[in-house]
Write a protein that holds these residues in place. Structure first.
Motif, PDB file in Angstrom:
ATOM      1  N   SER A 104       0.826  -1.209   0.000  1.00 56.21           N
ATOM      2  CA  SER A 104       0.000   0.000   0.000  1.00 56.21           C
ATOM      3  C   SER A 104       0.859   1.257   0.000  1.00 56.21           C
ATOM      4  CB  SER A 104      -0.951   0.004   1.202  1.00 56.21           C
ATOM      5  OG  SER A 104      -0.268   0.233   2.417  1.00 56.21           O
ATOM      6  N   GLN A 105       1.941   1.245   0.767  1.00 53.76           N
ATOM      7  CA  GLN A 105       2.796   2.429   0.816  1.00 53.76           C
ATOM      8  C   GLN A 105       3.492   2.678  -0.516  1.00 53.76           C
ATOM      9  OE1 GLN A 105       3.025   4.691   3.084  1.00 53.76           O
ATOM     10  NE2 GLN A 105       2.058   3.773   4.869  1.00 53.76           N
ATOM     11  N   LEU A 106       3.936   1.615  -1.161  1.00 54.60           N
ATOM     12  CA  LEU A 106       4.603   1.785  -2.452  1.00 54.60           C
ATOM     13  C   LEU A 106       3.639   2.296  -3.517  1.00 54.60           C
ATOM     14  CD1 LEU A 106       6.963  -1.327  -2.647  1.00 54.60           C
ATOM     15  CD2 LEU A 106       7.656   1.080  -2.659  1.00 54.60           C
ATOM     16  N   LEU A 107       2.442   1.741  -3.554  1.00 58.00           N
ATOM     17  CA  LEU A 107       1.490   2.129  -4.600  1.00 58.00           C
ATOM     18  C   LEU A 107       1.070   3.591  -4.456  1.00 58.00           C
ATOM     19  CD1 LEU A 107      -0.819  -1.003  -4.942  1.00 58.00           C
ATOM     20  CD2 LEU A 107       1.000  -0.235  -6.467  1.00 58.00           C
ATOM     21  N   THR A 108       0.747   4.015  -3.245  1.00 55.54           N
ATOM     22  CA  THR A 108       0.284   5.394  -3.076  1.00 55.54           C
ATOM     23  C   THR A 108       1.419   6.397  -3.253  1.00 55.54           C
ATOM     24  OG1 THR A 108       0.530   5.258  -0.655  1.00 55.54           O
ATOM     25  CG2 THR A 108      -1.626   4.724  -1.572  1.00 55.54           C
ATOM     26  N   THR A 109       2.601   6.041  -2.776  1.00 61.97           N
ATOM     27  CA  THR A 109       3.729   6.960  -2.919  1.00 61.97           C
ATOM     28  C   THR A 109       4.152   7.081  -4.380  1.00 61.97           C
ATOM     29  OG1 THR A 109       4.495   6.384  -0.697  1.00 61.97           O
ATOM     30  CG2 THR A 109       6.052   7.518  -2.133  1.00 61.97           C
ATOM     31  N   LYS A 110       4.163   5.965  -5.101  1.00 63.29           N
ATOM     32  CA  LYS A 110       4.523   6.016  -6.518  1.00 63.29           C
ATOM     33  C   LYS A 110       3.538   6.880  -7.303  1.00 63.29           C
ATOM     34  CE  LYS A 110       6.026   2.471  -8.790  1.00 63.29           C
ATOM     35  NZ  LYS A 110       6.183   1.117  -9.377  1.00 63.29           N
ATOM     36  N   ALA A 111       2.247   6.750  -6.980  1.00 64.56           N
ATOM     37  CA  ALA A 111       1.245   7.536  -7.705  1.00 64.56           C
ATOM     38  C   ALA A 111       1.457   9.027  -7.504  1.00 64.56           C
ATOM     39  CB  ALA A 111      -0.152   7.131  -7.240  1.00 64.56           C
ATOM     40  N   ALA A 112       1.760   9.415  -6.263  1.00 68.23           N
ATOM     41  CA  ALA A 112       2.004  10.831  -5.977  1.00 68.23           C
ATOM     42  C   ALA A 112       3.338  11.290  -6.556  1.00 68.23           C
ATOM     43  CB  ALA A 112       1.986  11.069  -4.477  1.00 68.23           C
ATOM     44  N   ALA A 113       4.356  10.462  -6.393  1.00 68.66           N
ATOM     45  CA  ALA A 113       5.705  10.857  -6.803  1.00 68.66           C
ATOM     46  C   ALA A 113       5.790  11.169  -8.295  1.00 68.66           C
ATOM     47  CB  ALA A 113       6.701   9.762  -6.441  1.00 68.66           C
ATOM     48  N   GLY A 114       5.078  10.410  -9.106  1.00 70.80           N
ATOM     49  CA  GLY A 114       5.117  10.664 -10.545  1.00 70.80           C
ATOM     50  C   GLY A 114       4.674  12.075 -10.881  1.00 70.80           C
ATOM     51  N   HIS A 115       3.604  12.524 -10.265  1.00 73.74           N
ATOM     52  CA  HIS A 115       3.109  13.887 -10.518  1.00 73.74           C
ATOM     53  C   HIS A 115       4.024  14.931  -9.887  1.00 73.74           C
ATOM     54  CE1 HIS A 115      -0.622  12.690 -12.420  1.00 73.74           C
ATOM     55  NE2 HIS A 115      -0.796  11.793 -11.468  1.00 73.74           N
ATOM     56  N   MET A 116       4.544  14.640  -8.708  1.00 70.94           N
ATOM     57  CA  MET A 116       5.416  15.600  -8.042  1.00 70.94           C
ATOM     58  C   MET A 116       6.721  15.794  -8.797  1.00 70.94           C
ATOM     59  SD  MET A 116       4.754  14.603  -4.044  1.00 70.94           S
ATOM     60  CE  MET A 116       3.146  14.900  -3.279  1.00 70.94           C
ATOM     61  N   ILE A 117       7.237  14.746  -9.399  1.00 74.07           N
ATOM     62  CA  ILE A 117       8.446  14.874 -10.220  1.00 74.07           C
ATOM     63  C   ILE A 117       8.169  15.793 -11.403  1.00 74.07           C
ATOM     64  CG2 ILE A 117       9.941  13.615 -11.826  1.00 74.07           C
ATOM     65  CD1 ILE A 117       9.826  11.243  -9.850  1.00 74.07           C
ATOM     66  N   ASP A 118       7.011  15.615 -12.027  1.00 72.46           N
ATOM     67  CA  ASP A 118       6.659  16.446 -13.182  1.00 72.46           C
ATOM     68  C   ASP A 118       6.533  17.918 -12.789  1.00 72.46           C
ATOM     69  OD1 ASP A 118       6.609  14.249 -14.834  1.00 72.46           O
ATOM     70  OD2 ASP A 118       4.425  13.991 -14.748  1.00 72.46           O
ATOM     71  N   GLN A 119       5.958  18.186 -11.616  1.00 67.80           N
ATOM     72  CA  GLN A 119       5.749  19.583 -11.209  1.00 67.80           C
ATOM     73  C   GLN A 119       6.930  20.147 -10.431  1.00 67.80           C
ATOM     74  OE1 GLN A 119       2.104  18.616  -9.162  1.00 67.80           O
ATOM     75  NE2 GLN A 119       3.014  18.790  -7.118  1.00 67.80           N
ATOM     76  N   LYS A 120       7.914  19.270 -10.137  1.00 67.00           N
ATOM     77  CA  LYS A 120       9.139  19.652  -9.434  1.00 67.00           C
ATOM     78  C   LYS A 120       8.877  20.200  -8.028  1.00 67.00           C
ATOM     79  CE  LYS A 120      11.630  20.688 -13.724  1.00 67.00           C
ATOM     80  NZ  LYS A 120      11.805  19.255 -13.944  1.00 67.00           N
ATOM     81  N   SER A 121       7.880  19.670  -7.379  1.00 64.52           N
ATOM     82  CA  SER A 121       7.580  20.061  -6.011  1.00 64.52           C
ATOM     83  C   SER A 121       6.599  19.069  -5.407  1.00 64.52           C
ATOM     84  CB  SER A 121       6.971  21.469  -5.960  1.00 64.52           C
ATOM     85  OG  SER A 121       5.690  21.478  -6.577  1.00 64.52           O
ATOM     86  N   GLY A 122       6.512  19.081  -4.084  1.00 68.49           N
ATOM     87  CA  GLY A 122       5.564  18.216  -3.402  1.00 68.49           C
ATOM     88  C   GLY A 122       6.127  17.723  -2.085  1.00 68.49           C
ATOM     89  N   VAL A 123       5.226  17.232  -1.245  1.00 68.45           N
ATOM     90  CA  VAL A 123       5.619  16.703   0.058  1.00 68.45           C
ATOM     91  C   VAL A 123       4.904  15.374   0.280  1.00 68.45           C
ATOM     92  CG1 VAL A 123       5.652  17.098   2.545  1.00 68.45           C
ATOM     93  CG2 VAL A 123       5.872  19.039   0.977  1.00 68.45           C
ATOM     94  N   ILE A 124       5.669  14.363   0.634  1.00 71.64           N
ATOM     95  CA  ILE A 124       5.112  13.062   0.980  1.00 71.64           C
ATOM     96  C   ILE A 124       5.391  12.834   2.462  1.00 71.64           C
ATOM     97  CG2 ILE A 124       5.237  10.572   0.600  1.00 71.64           C
ATOM     98  CD1 ILE A 124       6.112  11.238  -2.294  1.00 71.64           C
ATOM     99  N   LEU A 125       4.335  12.610   3.212  1.00 72.38           N
ATOM    100  CA  LEU A 125       4.463  12.406   4.650  1.00 72.38           C
ATOM    101  C   LEU A 125       4.247  10.953   5.016  1.00 72.38           C
ATOM    102  CD1 LEU A 125       2.458  15.442   6.102  1.00 72.38           C
ATOM    103  CD2 LEU A 125       4.933  15.226   5.823  1.00 72.38           C
ATOM    104  N   PHE A 126       5.056  10.482   5.947  1.00 67.29           N
ATOM    105  CA  PHE A 126       4.849   9.174   6.554  1.00 67.29           C
ATOM    106  C   PHE A 126       4.564   9.392   8.038  1.00 67.29           C
ATOM    107  CE2 PHE A 126       7.531   8.070   2.876  1.00 67.29           C
ATOM    108  CZ  PHE A 126       6.738   7.093   2.290  1.00 67.29           C
ATOM    109  N   PHE A 127       4.026   8.377   8.672  1.00 64.71           N
ATOM    110  CA  PHE A 127       3.580   8.538  10.052  1.00 64.71           C
ATOM    111  C   PHE A 127       4.034   7.365  10.916  1.00 64.71           C
ATOM    112  CE2 PHE A 127       0.578   7.815  13.495  1.00 64.71           C
ATOM    113  CZ  PHE A 127       0.542   9.061  14.100  1.00 64.71           C
ATOM    114  N   GLY A 128       4.425   7.660  12.152  1.00 65.54           N
ATOM    115  CA  GLY A 128       4.807   6.615  13.108  1.00 65.54           C
ATOM    116  C   GLY A 128       6.246   6.736  13.526  1.00 65.54           C
TER     117      GLY A 128
END
Length: 249
Positions: free
Chosen positions: A117-141
């Protein structure tokens, strides 16, 4: 507001931690997309956010379905123009038992689901963030390298595993302007399951707190919003400690 016109996707937004983050993001102006598996709980969070003047939309998505996760992220970007914040706090299979009592298949399956689950959701976000050259991915715990609480079973091991993912994502996404940060909590008592096995864990957590109190769910949302904002722009590849001193060097 700290997150004016930012777009945040919160997987597991119907749960206590996810809803706290969503409310914190929305209070600072973010357009929140609440994702989970139960429409009713997502709608309840969205209604609360809207009642407070925030913006929220909901979607039932299977986070173990790569196509569904990617399609949802694509739809968010098509609608808003960006995907600025992503956090996955979906409920995992928590086995609060001594390791020696946990069956190997149960342990292996729980860890497989967590990583998937962590890989799938992070990969989906990361692809768009790489294109826009910005973004924040948060993990918890977060990772507690001096953990001395028995009976946590797969829970702290799961957090440590996610932390290993965070370190790798951070070094790979940093050159693209994407930040990756973990909120280190040591535990949020409000979110703990009300089961006998947790009594000792709750007590050990309270005993360890230097401030004499635990972090509340509202604290999680407030700190998450700050870290995800431009005011936290120097933070990446690290843990932000909100454990009230329960976890430290």
């Amino acid at each position: 507001m700290l997150l004016e016109d930012k777009t945040a996707v919160i997987y597991g937004a119907g749960g206590s931690i996810g809803s706290a983050m969503a409310e914190g993001f929305a209070a600072e102006g973010a357009n929140c997309f609440l994702v989970g598996r139960t429409a009713a709980t997502l709608d309840a969070v969205a209604d609360k956010i809207r009642a407070g003047g925030g913006r929220a939309e909901t979607a039932v998505v299977d986070v173990f379905d790569a196509t569904a996760v990617a399609d949802h992220a694509d739809a968010v970007v098509e609608k808003t123009g960006s995907l600025d914040i992503s956090v996955n706090v979906i409920s995992q299979t928590a086995i609060f038992q001594p390791l020696i009592e946990i069956s190997v298949p149960d342990f292996a399956e729980s860890m497989s689901r967590l990583v998937t689950s962590q890989l799938l959701t992070t990969k989906a976000a990361a692809g768009h963030m790489i294109d826009q050259k910005s973004g924040v991915i948060l993990f918890f715990g977060g990772s507690d390298r001096v953990n001395k609480s028995p009976g946590l079973g797969n829970v702290q091991i799961g957090f440590d595993t996610v932390e290993a993912l965070r370190r790798q994502w951070a070094c790979e996404l940093g050159p693209h302007g994407v930040r990756v940060v973990t909120l280190l909590t040591g535990g949020i008592p409000e979110s703990f399951p009300d089961i006998p096995e947790m009594a000792a864990v709750r007590q050990s957590l309270h005993d360890a707190m230097l401030l004499g109190r635990a972090a509340a769910l509202a604290d999680v949302g407030n700190v998450a919003a700050f870290v995800a904002s431009d005011r936290g722009r120097t933070l990446t590849s690290t843990q932000v400690n909100i454990s009230c001193g329960a976890v430290g060097d």
